[in-house]
Write a protein that holds these residues in place. Structure first.
Motif, PDB file in Angstrom:
ATOM      1  N   THR A   1       0.844  -1.203   0.000  1.00 44.24           N
ATOM      2  CA  THR A   1       0.000   0.000   0.000  1.00 44.24           C
ATOM      3  C   THR A   1       0.873   1.244   0.000  1.00 44.24           C
ATOM      4  O   THR A   1       1.746   1.400   0.859  1.00 44.24           O
ATOM      5  N   SER A   2       0.661   2.099  -0.980  1.00 49.35           N
ATOM      6  CA  SER A   2       1.298   3.414  -1.009  1.00 49.35           C
ATOM      7  C   SER A   2       0.271   4.467  -0.595  1.00 49.35           C
ATOM      8  O   SER A   2      -0.941   4.232  -0.621  1.00 49.35           O
ATOM      9  N   CYS A   3       0.772   5.627  -0.217  1.00 52.48           N
ATOM     10  CA  CYS A   3      -0.101   6.709   0.257  1.00 52.48           C
ATOM     11  C   CYS A   3      -0.014   7.894  -0.696  1.00 52.48           C
ATOM     12  O   CYS A   3       1.090   8.316  -1.064  1.00 52.48           O
ATOM     13  N   ILE A   4      -1.156   8.429  -1.058  1.00 54.58           N
ATOM     14  CA  ILE A   4      -1.231   9.517  -2.041  1.00 54.58           C
ATOM     15  C   ILE A   4      -1.908  10.716  -1.392  1.00 54.58           C
ATOM     16  O   ILE A   4      -3.033  10.605  -0.888  1.00 54.58           O
TER      17      ILE A   4
ATOM     18  N   PRO B   1      -3.625  15.546 -11.736  1.00 47.16           N
ATOM     19  CA  PRO B   1      -2.559  16.519 -11.497  1.00 47.16           C
ATOM     20  C   PRO B   1      -1.185  15.931 -11.777  1.00 47.16           C
ATOM     21  O   PRO B   1      -1.025  14.719 -11.940  1.00 47.16           O
ATOM     22  N   PRO B   2      -0.165  16.778 -11.815  1.00 45.18           N
ATOM     23  CA  PRO B   2       1.197  16.249 -11.789  1.00 45.18           C
ATOM     24  C   PRO B   2       1.460  15.610 -10.427  1.00 45.18           C
ATOM     25  O   PRO B   2       0.747  15.886  -9.461  1.00 45.18           O
ATOM     26  N   MET B   3       2.470  14.768 -10.354  1.00 48.42           N
ATOM     27  CA  MET B   3       2.696  14.029  -9.102  1.00 48.42           C
ATOM     28  C   MET B   3       4.186  13.922  -8.798  1.00 48.42           C
ATOM     29  O   MET B   3       5.005  13.700  -9.685  1.00 48.42           O
ATOM     30  N   ILE B   4       4.510  14.067  -7.508  1.00 47.24           N
ATOM     31  CA  ILE B   4       5.841  13.782  -6.978  1.00 47.24           C
ATOM     32  C   ILE B   4       5.792  12.378  -6.378  1.00 47.24           C
ATOM     33  O   ILE B   4       4.976  12.090  -5.505  1.00 47.24           O
ATOM     34  N   LEU B   5       6.662  11.486  -6.852  1.00 54.41           N
ATOM     35  CA  LEU B   5       6.744  10.126  -6.315  1.00 54.41           C
ATOM     36  C   LEU B   5       7.968  10.058  -5.416  1.00 54.41           C
ATOM     37  O   LEU B   5       9.110  10.042  -5.892  1.00 54.41           O
TER      38      LEU B   5
ATOM     39  N   TYR C   1       0.429  19.811  -6.792  1.00 55.87           N
ATOM     40  CA  TYR C   1       0.981  18.491  -7.078  1.00 55.87           C
ATOM     41  C   TYR C   1       0.372  17.445  -6.148  1.00 55.87           C
ATOM     42  O   TYR C   1       0.211  17.681  -4.946  1.00 55.87           O
ATOM     43  N   ALA C   2       0.049  16.279  -6.701  1.00 58.91           N
ATOM     44  CA  ALA C   2      -0.191  15.128  -5.855  1.00 58.91           C
ATOM     45  C   ALA C   2       1.169  14.624  -5.366  1.00 58.91           C
ATOM     46  O   ALA C   2       2.200  14.861  -6.004  1.00 58.91           O
ATOM     47  N   TYR C   3       1.157  13.958  -4.235  1.00 56.93           N
ATOM     48  CA  TYR C   3       2.410  13.506  -3.621  1.00 56.93           C
ATOM     49  C   TYR C   3       2.227  12.060  -3.187  1.00 56.93           C
ATOM     50  O   TYR C   3       1.296  11.732  -2.448  1.00 56.93           O
ATOM     51  N   ALA C   4       3.084  11.179  -3.679  1.00 56.03           N
ATOM     52  CA  ALA C   4       2.957   9.747  -3.388  1.00 56.03           C
ATOM     53  C   ALA C   4       4.132   9.271  -2.551  1.00 56.03           C
ATOM     54  O   ALA C   4       5.297   9.497  -2.917  1.00 56.03           O
ATOM     55  N   ARG C   5       3.817   8.632  -1.421  1.00 56.68           N
ATOM     56  CA  ARG C   5       4.840   7.922  -0.645  1.00 56.68           C
ATOM     57  C   ARG C   5       4.787   6.465  -1.082  1.00 56.68           C
ATOM     58  O   ARG C   5       3.838   5.750  -0.781  1.00 56.68           O
ATOM     59  N   ILE C   6       5.819   6.043  -1.779  1.00 58.52           N
ATOM     60  CA  ILE C   6       5.811   4.738  -2.431  1.00 58.52           C
ATOM     61  C   ILE C   6       6.250   3.650  -1.456  1.00 58.52           C
ATOM     62  O   ILE C   6       7.290   3.775  -0.801  1.00 58.52           O
ATOM     63  N   ALA C   7       5.461   2.587  -1.375  1.00 52.38           N
ATOM     64  CA  ALA C   7       5.848   1.441  -0.548  1.00 52.38           C
ATOM     65  C   ALA C   7       7.070   0.776  -1.159  1.00 52.38           C
ATOM     66  O   ALA C   7       7.113   0.515  -2.369  1.00 52.38           O
ATOM     67  N   ALA C   8       8.070   0.493  -0.322  1.00 56.49           N
ATOM     68  CA  ALA C   8       9.297  -0.161  -0.790  1.00 56.49           C
ATOM     69  C   ALA C   8       9.846  -1.052   0.319  1.00 56.49           C
ATOM     70  O   ALA C   8      10.958  -0.824   0.814  1.00 56.49           O
ATOM     71  N   PRO C   9       9.073  -2.057   0.748  1.00 59.38           N
ATOM     72  CA  PRO C   9       9.556  -2.932   1.829  1.00 59.38           C
ATOM     73  C   PRO C   9      10.905  -3.547   1.493  1.00 59.38           C
ATOM     74  O   PRO C   9      11.156  -3.942   0.347  1.00 59.38           O
ATOM     75  N   ARG C  10      11.764  -3.615   2.483  1.00 60.92           N
ATOM     76  CA  ARG C  10      13.134  -4.063   2.264  1.00 60.92           C
ATOM     77  C   ARG C  10      13.196  -5.456   1.653  1.00 60.92           C
ATOM     78  O   ARG C  10      14.012  -5.734   0.778  1.00 60.92           O
TER      79      ARG C  10
ATOM     80  N   GLY D   1      -6.289   6.792 -12.042  1.00 63.66           N
ATOM     81  CA  GLY D   1      -6.562   8.152 -12.497  1.00 63.66           C
ATOM     82  C   GLY D   1      -6.117   9.221 -11.532  1.00 63.66           C
ATOM     83  O   GLY D   1      -6.674  10.315 -11.508  1.00 63.66           O
ATOM     84  N   LEU D   2      -5.065   8.950 -10.735  1.00 67.93           N
ATOM     85  CA  LEU D   2      -4.644   9.881  -9.689  1.00 67.93           C
ATOM     86  C   LEU D   2      -3.586  10.874 -10.153  1.00 67.93           C
ATOM     87  O   LEU D   2      -3.269  11.811  -9.415  1.00 67.93           O
ATOM     88  N   ALA D   3      -3.018  10.671 -11.346  1.00 68.74           N
ATOM     89  CA  ALA D   3      -1.965  11.575 -11.795  1.00 68.74           C
ATOM     90  C   ALA D   3      -1.912  11.593 -13.313  1.00 68.74           C
ATOM     91  O   ALA D   3      -2.352  10.665 -13.987  1.00 68.74           O
TER      92      ALA D   3
END
Length: 856
Positions: free
Chosen positions: A585-588, A600-604, A637-646, A674-676
């Motif tokens: 799960t990532s957070c937007i 919108p444009p998005m920062i990942l 800008y939309a802003y996404a915190r990307i899930a990246a489990p180790r 359709g978020l970005a």
């Protein structure tokens, strides 16, 4: 009259139109200047008289006396000491008699409650302050204190008027508070000396000083006379007073000998030798020669004649360690092995690769452990772990004793805490999922909290440097707890000073977003911090539930539209199990007023090991995070915190080689939802995320640009290189980048090998040598006083420029790990806006259909 009515009608119509326009206008968005005016509340402490609650008030950011604290100023500095009279309606007031131009922090109280210990930082100088609560007078000893964010240098009271602390050499300053200012001033002084020509400016570093003590001393301060007495040479850690007050245990920090093989979980080339100080005679004894003792492991028996510790022979790794118990009467150490058990590592909760601290009972040693992978082998294990490592067996508290079978003391309890609340000769007290339990050596469990308590939160002690969960409360005292009963939150104390602990001073009916800070000494008032859409309030609550707001902060944030967080779940391949997939799960954060028809444009935002938690609540802002996602959202800008489990980004090829696929999967899920806008996606990484973002930019397509801030680019030179220019002043920092890569677990960039053993892995995983594969515009942002040296981005800029790739590089002087100066924060955001405005395509014409298929 008719003309008057026509005028009134026209006015009414205009007013209606104006009101309609106001109603339809979007709510105000966060501006950068809103961040500059943020205030905050830090720690709180009840005055023993019962009249006052002392607390740290963090002044507005744009009014700080300086921005030179440690590696960055935001969140860590700006503190003042204030007090609130719980018996009157008077507003809070600043504690009189303190330096108004210093950053000042609560440290603790003397045992009799008459002396308040403070840490004061001013213009790069850090000092202890002993403040007499009765007279308002203060005393500042000349010897500066050693400080540590790991809590290993906490001072200890050995009587109502005697304080023992680890002191730095004369003129030295603790790096955690003063590293930027001290380094800058040392460089200036040496440069000027060289230009004058009258002073030698050479500095020498050697690795053949084995056996020498780390510079410093242990001192004893009498607060009545102000006399400071020398106790021992060298820097000491883990000061621990015996329960009977007769002995002080401490760990002398000694430089290791030169060796090629070393524990790859160690952060420095220092070992720790046990010292036992008789406080009556001040005689110092070394009862464990040849043993390297783990800081944080010392634990006294209740009667004060036995001391437990975790140790290894000098030069051995912690993974081969065992617990030992020192009998002071016999001056003898006895090993306490743990056959069939694997000790739980503090690293699992983001601390160090060392066992959770044990407890010494009359019947044996209580240790936090889980069954070993092969318990029948009868071996003692301590396995290095990753942060929040998945698929581990549950931990429990076990009683171990030589020659006796171990006993599971917490069997049947769920979610057992690694930090005990209390312990004595014949019991320990632990927190579990459904309550707090007192447990005796037979394993009998008595719940101390009523039925129906859940979501229990214990307020662990903390200090200026050491966060909650690192320090332990003194056993036999009180603990402030929060809990939920049904739909109600309650706060109260558990008093461990009596034979039968009991709950007292219970306060109920608290709102979900209130945070307990301190209970007055008389138990008649609870101080809470309340965060809401209208700012931050300091609220005082009586036992009857009457709440009074005593201080309101950040009212300028009222009415802001922050945007809205959304969670986005999708599946990704599991590299450890071919053919299997896992849900992540990532957070937007969607920007305010976003129309669904116009993505919108998005920062990942990328950070290795990230497992973001999504929340829809109003943000709690108490410091101006210069990288805040809410500033991006306010700018559309939309802003996404990307899930990246180790465990999902680590492959045989390297620690983050699975990250491009992980980011690619997130990109597809974001576009499918359709978020970005697919043509306006920007990769972003800060710190460890910077090297990760550059790696992803080289290995994926579908992004318009990449922003990398305060990171590094070449694993090989980073392994060997210094942690920034600070090594000029603190040469012990040389080589401290190495454990990040040498580690086998617990590090996001763990290679498990050195470049001498696997040079090609370092080369193959370095973004610097992937510069020819990056074909999108790059913005590199760095600082000259970061722990990640600016030279890393010097090289990355040169590599990208050599390949003809569009790259911009800006660096800020005098800044550390992030930007602290308000002027530089404003400038950074102007540059971010300029870069994205010039490199991210304009939005598509109205009516055109965005590509939501996902792309490569």
């Amino acid at each position: 009259m008719s003309s008057l009515f026509r005028c009134l009608a026209l006015f009414a119509a205009l007013w209606s139109l104006a009101s309609l326009a106001l109603a339809d206008s979007p709510d105000r968005r966060l501006a950068l200047e809103d961040l500059m005016k943020l205030e905050g509340i830090g720690r709180a402490l009840p005055d023993p008289s019962g009249r006052w609650i002392l607390f740290e008030r963090i002044r507005p950011y744009d009014s700080y006396p300086d921005y030179g604290f440690g590696m960055y100023a935001f969140r860590k500095s700006g503190h003042e000491i204030w007090r609130l009279d719980v018996r009157s309606e008077a507003p809070p007031e600043r504690l009189p008699g303190l330096d108004p131009d210093a950053h000042t922090y609560l440290q603790g109280l003397s045992p009799d409650g008459t002396i308040l210990v403070l840490i004061e930082c001013r213009d790069g100088s850090t000092r202890l302050v002993l403040y007499d609560l009765a007279t308002g007078t203060s005393f500042r000893p000349d010897r500066g204190p050693a400080l540590s964010r790991l809590g290993i240098h906490e001072p200890v009271w050995i009587s109502d008027h005697d304080l023992v602390y680890a002191a730095l050499p004369e003129g030295a300053q603790p790096p955690d508070t003063s590293i930027r200012m001290a380094t800058g001033r040392a460089r200036i002084a040496l440069w000027e000396a060289a230009w004058r020509g009258d002073t030698v400016t050479a500095r020498e570093v050697r690795n053949d000083l084995a056996g020498q003590a780390v510079a410093g001393e242990l001192v004893r301060l009498d607060v009545r006379s102000g006399q400071v007495r020398h106790l021992a040479d060298g820097l000491h850690a883990d000061l621990s007073l015996s329960p009977d007050g007769r002995h002080l245990a401490a760990l002398a920090m000694i430089r290791d000998r030169r060796r090629a093989e070393r524990d790859r979980a160690r952060l420095d080339a220092v070992h720790h030798e046990l010292r036992l100080i008789d406080l009556a005679t001040e005689h110092i004894h070394a009862p464990a020669p040849g043993l390297d003792v783990s800081p944080g492991s010392l634990a006294w028996a209740a009667e004060g004649r036995k001391l437990a510790l975790f140790a290894v022979p000098e030069g051995a790794p912690w993974s081969r360690g065992t617990h030992q118990v020192l009998d002071l009467g016999r001056d003898r150490l006895r090993p306490y092995p743990h056959p069939g058990l694997d000790l739980v590592s503090e690293r699992e909760r983001s601390l160090l690769q060392r066992p959770e601290r044990a407890l010494l009972l009359d019947a044996g040693l209580a240790v936090l452990a889980r069954p070993a992978a092969d318990p029948e082998a009868g071996e003692s294990h301590f396995t290095y772990r990753d942060i929040a490592e998945a698929n581990l067996a549950r931990p429990d508290w076990y009683l171990i004793s030589p020659g006796q079978p171990h006993r599971n003391l917490t069997e049947g309890l769920e979610a057992v805490s690694p930090i005990p609340l209390d312990a004595g000769a014949s019991h320990l007290v632990v927190q579990a999922g459904d309550g707090i339990y007192r447990i005796d050596p037979s394993g009998r469990q008595a719940r101390l909290t009523p039925d129906g308590y859940s979501d229990i939160k214990v307020h662990w002690p903390s200090s200026m440097m050491a966060a909650p969960g690192i320090l332990r409360a003194a056993f036999g005292t009180e603990s402030l707890i929060e809990a939920r009963t049904g739909n109600t939150r309650r706060v109260g104390l558990i008093d461990f000073s009596e034979e039968t602990p009991r709950l007292q001073h219970m306060f109920g009916g608290l709102t979900p977003d209130a945070q307990a800070l301190a209970l007055s000494a008389g138990g008649d008032a609870l101080l809470m911090r309340q965060d809401s859409e209208t700012g931050t309030q300091l609220v005082l609550i009586t036992p009857e539930g009457r709440a009074r707001t005593r201080l309101s902060l950040n009212m300028h944030l009222e009415g802001l539209d922050w945007g809205e967080w959304q969670s986005l779940s999708y599946t990704v391949p599991d590299p450890a199990r071919p053919g299997r997939r896992q849900i992540v799960t990532s957070c937007i954060l969607m920007p305010p007023g976003q129309a669904p028809a116009s993505p919108p444009p998005m920062i990942l935002d990328i950070y290795p090991g990230a497992r973001p938690g999504c929340t829809a609540r109003t943000p709690r802002l108490a410091y101006p995070d210069p990288h805040s996602p809410y500033v991006w959202a306010a700018r559309g800008y939309a802003y996404a915190r990307i899930a990246a489990p180790r465990d999902l980004i680590r492959t045989e090829a390297g620690p983050i080689t699975g990250l491009p696929d992980m980011v690619g999967a997130a990109r597809q899920a974001i576009l499918a939802a359709g978020l970005a806008d697919p043509d306006r996606l920007v990769l972003h990484g800060l710190s460890q995320g910077a090297v990760s973002a550059l790696h992803v930019a080289a290995k994926t397509e579908g992004f318009a640009a990449v922003i990398a801030q305060n990171g590094w680019a070449d694993l090989m030179s980073h392994y060997f290189g210094p942690p920034g220019i600070h090594a000029d002043l603190y040469p012990d920092l040389l080589g401290t980048n190495m454990p990040r890569y040498e580690a086998e677990a617990g590090s996001d960039f763990a290679m498990g090998q050195t470049p001498f053993e696997a040079a090609e892995r370092y080369v193959r995983n370095s973004p610097l040598l992937m510069a020819d594969e990056i074909r999108i515009p790059v913005l590199l942002v760095h600082t000259d006083m970061d722990g990640f040296p600016k030279s890393q981005f010097d090289q990355m800029y040169a590599a990208l420029a050599r390949q003809g790739n569009p790259v911009r590089y800006v660096w800020y002087a005098g800044e550390g790990h992030g930007i602290s100066s308000p002027a530089n924060i404003r400038d950074l955001w102007e540059r971010l806006a300029r870069f994205t405005g010039e490199t991210v395509p304009a939005p598509p014409p109205a009516g055109s259909a965005p590509d939501r298929a996902g792309g490569p």
